[in-house]
Design a protein around this motif. Structure first.
Motif, PDB file in Angstrom:
ATOM      1  N   GLN A 264       0.839  -1.214   0.000  1.00  0.00           N
ATOM      2  CA  GLN A 264       0.000   0.000   0.000  1.00  0.00           C
ATOM      3  C   GLN A 264       0.877   1.269   0.000  1.00  0.00           C
TER       4      GLN A 264
ATOM      5  N   ARG B  79     -11.413   6.571  -9.316  1.00  0.00           N
ATOM      6  CA  ARG B  79     -11.934   5.272  -9.770  1.00  0.00           C
ATOM      7  C   ARG B  79     -11.493   4.141  -8.836  1.00  0.00           C
ATOM      8  N   TYR B  80     -10.241   4.136  -8.497  1.00  0.00           N
ATOM      9  CA  TYR B  80      -9.696   3.001  -7.740  1.00  0.00           C
ATOM     10  C   TYR B  80     -10.147   3.024  -6.279  1.00  0.00           C
ATOM     11  N   PHE B  81     -10.061   4.179  -5.649  1.00  0.00           N
ATOM     12  CA  PHE B  81     -10.396   4.258  -4.226  1.00  0.00           C
ATOM     13  C   PHE B  81     -11.856   4.605  -3.972  1.00  0.00           C
TER      14      PHE B  81
ATOM     15  N   ASP C 114     -14.384   4.142  -6.267  1.00  0.00           N
ATOM     16  CA  ASP C 114     -15.280   3.323  -7.102  1.00  0.00           C
ATOM     17  C   ASP C 114     -16.190   4.166  -7.996  1.00  0.00           C
TER      18      ASP C 114
ATOM     19  N   TYR D  50      -6.985   6.772 -17.019  1.00  0.00           N
ATOM     20  CA  TYR D  50      -6.988   5.713 -16.001  1.00  0.00           C
ATOM     21  C   TYR D  50      -6.118   4.538 -16.440  1.00  0.00           C
TER      22      TYR D  50
ATOM     23  N   VAL E 218      -2.800   3.154 -14.544  1.00  0.00           N
ATOM     24  CA  VAL E 218      -2.650   1.768 -14.071  1.00  0.00           C
ATOM     25  C   VAL E 218      -1.367   1.150 -14.632  1.00  0.00           C
ATOM     26  N   LYS E 219      -1.123   1.388 -15.905  1.00  0.00           N
ATOM     27  CA  LYS E 219       0.084   0.828 -16.537  1.00  0.00           C
ATOM     28  C   LYS E 219       1.350   1.382 -15.883  1.00  0.00           C
TER      29      LYS E 219
ATOM     30  N   GLU F  37       1.764  -0.160 -12.451  1.00  0.00           N
ATOM     31  CA  GLU F  37       2.203  -1.553 -12.613  1.00  0.00           C
ATOM     32  C   GLU F  37       3.711  -1.589 -12.916  1.00  0.00           C
TER      33      GLU F  37
ATOM     34  N   ARG G 295     -18.011  -1.099  -8.711  1.00  0.00           N
ATOM     35  CA  ARG G 295     -16.914  -1.852  -8.088  1.00  0.00           C
ATOM     36  C   ARG G 295     -16.600  -3.118  -8.885  1.00  0.00           C
TER      37      ARG G 295
ATOM     38  N   ILE H  16     -14.960  -2.185 -12.081  1.00  0.00           N
ATOM     39  CA  ILE H  16     -13.573  -1.752 -11.862  1.00  0.00           C
ATOM     40  C   ILE H  16     -12.665  -2.968 -11.620  1.00  0.00           C
TER      41      ILE H  16
ATOM     42  N   GLU I  34     -12.112  -4.733 -14.871  1.00  0.00           N
ATOM     43  CA  GLU I  34     -11.182  -3.939 -15.685  1.00  0.00           C
ATOM     44  C   GLU I  34      -9.746  -4.170 -15.215  1.00  0.00           C
ATOM     45  N   LEU I  35      -9.577  -4.193 -13.890  1.00  0.00           N
ATOM     46  CA  LEU I  35      -8.230  -4.380 -13.330  1.00  0.00           C
ATOM     47  C   LEU I  35      -7.693  -5.789 -13.584  1.00  0.00           C
TER      48      LEU I  35
ATOM     49  N   GLY J  70      -7.785  -7.388 -16.213  1.00  0.00           N
ATOM     50  CA  GLY J  70      -7.068  -7.354 -17.485  1.00  0.00           C
ATOM     51  C   GLY J  70      -5.835  -6.481 -17.440  1.00  0.00           C
ATOM     52  N   LEU J  71      -5.943  -5.370 -16.708  1.00  0.00           N
ATOM     53  CA  LEU J  71      -4.855  -4.385 -16.734  1.00  0.00           C
ATOM     54  C   LEU J  71      -3.746  -4.702 -15.733  1.00  0.00           C
ATOM     55  N   SER J  72      -4.138  -5.019 -14.503  1.00  0.00           N
ATOM     56  CA  SER J  72      -3.139  -5.256 -13.456  1.00  0.00           C
ATOM     57  C   SER J  72      -3.745  -6.088 -12.320  1.00  0.00           C
TER      58      SER J  72
ATOM     59  N   ARG K 206      -2.360  -7.358  -9.944  1.00  0.00           N
ATOM     60  CA  ARG K 206      -1.758  -6.947  -8.665  1.00  0.00           C
ATOM     61  C   ARG K 206      -2.579  -5.824  -8.010  1.00  0.00           C
ATOM     62  N   LEU K 207      -2.946  -4.836  -8.819  1.00  0.00           N
ATOM     63  CA  LEU K 207      -3.745  -3.730  -8.285  1.00  0.00           C
ATOM     64  C   LEU K 207      -5.167  -4.189  -7.931  1.00  0.00           C
ATOM     65  N   ARG K 208      -5.673  -5.152  -8.680  1.00  0.00           N
ATOM     66  CA  ARG K 208      -7.008  -5.689  -8.360  1.00  0.00           C
ATOM     67  C   ARG K 208      -6.984  -6.312  -6.948  1.00  0.00           C
TER      68      ARG K 208
ATOM     69  N   LEU L 179      -4.822  -5.711  -4.575  1.00  0.00           N
ATOM     70  CA  LEU L 179      -4.469  -4.705  -3.566  1.00  0.00           C
ATOM     71  C   LEU L 179      -5.668  -3.822  -3.202  1.00  0.00           C
ATOM     72  N   LYS L 180      -6.590  -3.712  -4.137  1.00  0.00           N
ATOM     73  CA  LYS L 180      -7.739  -2.818  -3.949  1.00  0.00           C
ATOM     74  C   LYS L 180      -8.537  -3.155  -2.687  1.00  0.00           C
TER      75      LYS L 180
ATOM     76  N   LYS M  64      -7.587  -4.003   0.095  1.00  0.00           N
ATOM     77  CA  LYS M  64      -6.950  -3.514   1.334  1.00  0.00           C
ATOM     78  C   LYS M  64      -7.247  -2.037   1.612  1.00  0.00           C
ATOM     79  N   GLY M  65      -7.695  -1.328   0.601  1.00  0.00           N
ATOM     80  CA  GLY M  65      -7.955   0.102   0.799  1.00  0.00           C
ATOM     81  C   GLY M  65      -6.675   0.922   0.718  1.00  0.00           C
TER      82      GLY M  65
END
Lengths: 189, 165
Positions: free
Chosen positions: A126, A147-149, A151, A172, A176-177, A180, B4, B7, B10-11, B13-15, B17-19, B21-22, B24-25
């Motif tokens: 984190q 978007r991520y936090f 939603d 976005y 993300v890329k 990553e 949610r 999202i 979407e994640l 496909g993209l990452s 890892r981030l999916r 991690l999401k 956890k906040g």
């Protein structure tokens, strides 16, 4: 408190526009939106003390400019824009003070801030994510955060930021890329 | 909630890892009771610092009296410059056609600083457009070259330097 949150924006604005009831209107506005605004600001500036300063300045500016609120957007959208502007201005000023214009230095400074911040209870991954975010351009960072936090859907974001859905999707995906890639680079180190 | 799920898909496909991690906040917390006392703090700051005077917008400020005369002067100057730049001048195309060789030579000598060879050639477009008249253009070119050569032979170094620089 629950009652306060159910009060409509129109009622809050009406109170704020009557000098005798401004304080009540302002306290209702804060009760309704302070936490959401704080979370948005905090994710941008990371440090709690910084977020507190920026939030207070944002609320003061909003109060003083309430007579210029035309109701073309929602009250939160208007407050959100003030908060974003305040946060990015604050970060820019801070960056100049630290003379850290290189992204790497920004990220290092952010990492140090996070370690020093007793109001962070996240793990290493984190913390790494927050470091990656500080290296993103403002717009990408804002879009990713929403978007991520939070939603948030692209259409809602589009209404809020005044940017097309296509541009938001591109921002976005780009963000993300980059994040990553940042994770990959950090693992290699 | 739909957002949610969208999202997370979407994640995926993209990452991934981030999916993961999401969930956890963001890990960011606030001091206990922070929001309870906040409105008192902000309100007391508002009471202590009076509202600033409304800032006059820059465009409106420009129309204040001290600036009006400056703007008016600038507009008059701009108009004068436009009129001067668009003043009627002798047309090279017209005058060259009517000149005798001597007059043309004198004209070129007088205006050599203002025109180059390509402009002088372009001033006879009918000859360039008509292939049958191409010889005439060549004649004009050679005449001009000759005139220039003669002029360059006669001109002293100081004058030449003045023309060139």
């Amino acid at each position: 408190m629950t009652l306060n949150r159910e009060i409509s924006d129109d009622q809050i604005i009406a109170l704020l526009n009557q000098s005798a009831q401004q304080e009540q209107g302002f306290r209702l506005l804060m009760a309704k939106y302070q936490e959401r605004l704080y979370r948005h600001i905090r994710r941008l500036v990371i440090d709690h003390e910084d977020a507190n300063d920026v939030l207070q300045n944002c609320l003061i500016k909003a109060f003083r400019a309430i007579d210029r609120f035309e109701g073309k957007s929602g009250l939160y959208t208007w407050l959100y824009r003030i908060a974003s502007n305040e946060a990015f201005t604050f970060l820019e000023r801070k960056k100049r003070k630290m003379a850290a214009s290189i992204d790497g230095e920004d990220q290092l400074a952010a990492a140090n801030r996070l370690r020093a911040d007793s109001y962070f209870n996240g793990d290493e991954a984190q913390a790494l994510l927050h470091r990656a975010l500080t290296g993103l351009p403002d717009k990408q960072r804002e879009v990713f955060t929403l978007r991520y936090f939070e939603d948030m859907g692209y259409q809602e974001m589009s209404d809020m930021l005044g940017t097309s859905v296509g541009a938001l999707k591109a921002s976005y995906h780009h963000a993300v890329k980059k994040i990553e890639q940042f994770f990959k680079n950090e693992q290699i180190r | 909630m739909d957002n949610r799920k969208e999202i997370l898909d979407e994640l995926s496909g993209l990452s991934p890892r981030l999916r993961d991690l999401k969930a956890k906040g963001d890990g960011l917390t606030t001091p206990e009771g922070y929001f309870e006392g906040l409105s008192d703090q902000v309100w007391s700051r508002l009471k202590d610092s009076p509202k600033k005077e409304t800032v006059v917008r820059p465009m409106r400020r420009l129309w204040r009296l001290p600036y009006k005369s400056g703007i008016a002067a600038a507009l008059v100057l701009a108009a004068a410059a436009l009129i001067w730049l668009n003043r009627p001048r002798e047309s090279a195309a017209f005058d060259l056609g009517a000149l005798t060789p001597q007059e043309a030579e004198q004209y070129i000598l007088n205006n050599i600083e203002d025109f180059d060879l390509s402009m002088l050639v372009a001033s006879r477009p009918e000859e360039i457009a008509d292939p049958a008249g191409a010889g005439r253009t060549d004649t004009l070119d050679s005449e001009l070259d000759q005139l220039l050569d003669e002029y360059l032979e006669d001109v002293d170094d100081a004058t030449l330097e003045q023309i060139l620089f």
